[in-house]
Write a protein that holds these residues in place. Structure first.
Motif, PDB file in Angstrom:
ATOM      1  N   UNK A  66       0.827  -1.211   0.000  1.00  0.00           N
ATOM      2  CA  UNK A  66       0.000   0.000   0.000  1.00  0.00           C
ATOM      3  C   UNK A  66       0.859   1.256   0.000  1.00  0.00           C
ATOM      4  N   UNK A  67       1.918   1.249   0.791  1.00  0.00           N
ATOM      5  CA  UNK A  67       2.825   2.403   0.822  1.00  0.00           C
ATOM      6  C   UNK A  67       3.537   2.605  -0.503  1.00  0.00           C
ATOM      7  N   UNK A  68       3.998   1.512  -1.095  1.00  0.00           N
ATOM      8  CA  UNK A  68       4.691   1.624  -2.377  1.00  0.00           C
ATOM      9  C   UNK A  68       3.751   2.130  -3.469  1.00  0.00           C
ATOM     10  N   UNK A  69       2.529   1.639  -3.487  1.00  0.00           N
ATOM     11  CA  UNK A  69       1.569   2.116  -4.482  1.00  0.00           C
ATOM     12  C   UNK A  69       1.207   3.579  -4.255  1.00  0.00           C
ATOM     13  N   UNK A  70       1.155   4.003  -3.002  1.00  0.00           N
ATOM     14  CA  UNK A  70       0.851   5.416  -2.744  1.00  0.00           C
ATOM     15  C   UNK A  70       1.974   6.323  -3.248  1.00  0.00           C
ATOM     16  N   UNK A  71       3.198   5.772  -3.335  1.00  0.00           N
ATOM     17  CA  UNK A  71       4.329   6.512  -3.900  1.00  0.00           C
ATOM     18  C   UNK A  71       4.478   6.246  -5.396  1.00  0.00           C
ATOM     19  N   UNK A  72       3.467   5.594  -5.976  1.00  0.00           N
ATOM     20  CA  UNK A  72       3.393   5.297  -7.412  1.00  0.00           C
ATOM     21  C   UNK A  72       4.550   4.419  -7.885  1.00  0.00           C
ATOM     22  N   UNK A  73       4.890   3.423  -7.109  1.00  0.00           N
ATOM     23  CA  UNK A  73       5.903   2.443  -7.506  1.00  0.00           C
ATOM     24  C   UNK A  73       5.208   1.357  -8.318  1.00  0.00           C
ATOM     25  N   UNK A  74       5.436   1.357  -9.613  1.00  0.00           N
ATOM     26  CA  UNK A  74       4.742   0.436 -10.518  1.00  0.00           C
ATOM     27  C   UNK A  74       5.023  -1.020 -10.175  1.00  0.00           C
ATOM     28  N   UNK A 120      -7.843   1.878 -15.795  1.00  0.00           N
ATOM     29  CA  UNK A 120      -7.145   2.874 -16.615  1.00  0.00           C
ATOM     30  C   UNK A 120      -6.484   3.983 -15.819  1.00  0.00           C
ATOM     31  N   UNK A 121      -7.210   4.632 -14.898  1.00  0.00           N
ATOM     32  CA  UNK A 121      -6.577   5.702 -14.132  1.00  0.00           C
ATOM     33  C   UNK A 121      -5.381   5.219 -13.299  1.00  0.00           C
ATOM     34  N   UNK A 122      -5.497   4.016 -12.724  1.00  0.00           N
ATOM     35  CA  UNK A 122      -4.375   3.466 -11.967  1.00  0.00           C
ATOM     36  C   UNK A 122      -3.207   3.174 -12.889  1.00  0.00           C
ATOM     37  N   UNK A 123      -3.493   2.587 -14.052  1.00  0.00           N
ATOM     38  CA  UNK A 123      -2.434   2.317 -15.030  1.00  0.00           C
ATOM     39  C   UNK A 123      -1.682   3.593 -15.394  1.00  0.00           C
ATOM     40  N   UNK A 124      -2.409   4.638 -15.687  1.00  0.00           N
ATOM     41  CA  UNK A 124      -1.770   5.910 -16.074  1.00  0.00           C
ATOM     42  C   UNK A 124      -0.953   6.476 -14.921  1.00  0.00           C
ATOM     43  N   UNK A 125      -1.484   6.409 -13.710  1.00  0.00           N
ATOM     44  CA  UNK A 125      -0.763   6.957 -12.552  1.00  0.00           C
ATOM     45  C   UNK A 125       0.527   6.193 -12.275  1.00  0.00           C
ATOM     46  N   UNK A 126       0.530   4.895 -12.596  1.00  0.00           N
ATOM     47  CA  UNK A 126       1.726   4.091 -12.358  1.00  0.00           C
ATOM     48  C   UNK A 126       2.658   4.048 -13.559  1.00  0.00           C
TER      49      UNK A 126
END
Length: 133
Positions: A66-74, A120-126
């Motif tokens: 969760x922390x890594x995803x919040x920092x946009x770590x793909x 889609x939005x998650x894909x673009x953010x990552x």
């Protein structure tokens, strides 16, 4: 000071919050397991400790993802998806064992989380996909 002008999409924010909620829930189960390990009159201590360690490790992994995803770590997305897909066989065996009231929502939750993580939005953010489309 750098300001990120691209806001975190709601799908990614929801996925992070739900991963953290899962981590807390699994952490509470781990606390209960520790208490059970300490208070049980008869037990297979090695098995009990392995189950407890697995719960603790799962809670830590979910929190870290969760922390890594919040920092946009793909790179955190694939392990998060795998952990969510693991809810499917767990839910299935709960249904088979007469606990459908818990197994079915657990399976639906896992599928919903995968949906959030591949949206889609998650894909673009990552950084996945073509940004020019």
């Amino acid at each position: 000071m750098t300001i990120d002008s691209d806001p975190v999409p709601g799908t990614l924010r929801a996925a992070v919050l739900l991963l953290r909620a899962e981590a807390v829930a699994l952490g509470l189960i781990a606390v209960w397991l520790i208490w059970s390990d300490l208070t049980a009159e008869t037990t297979d201590l090695v098995s009990a400790l392995w189950v407890t360690a697995f719960a603790i490790g799962g809670a830590v992994a979910l929190w870290a993802l969760g922390g890594a995803l919040s920092r946009r770590r793909a790179g955190a997305r694939a392990p998060a998806i795998v952990l969510q897909l693991m809810l499917l066989p767990v839910g299935w065996f709960m249904i088979e064992g007469g606990m459908g009231w818990l197994g079915l929502p657990l399976m639906a939750f896992g599928i919903g989380m995968v949906g959030l993580l591949v949206s889609g939005p998650t894909n673009r953010a990552l950084g996945f996909g073509d940004p020019d489309r």
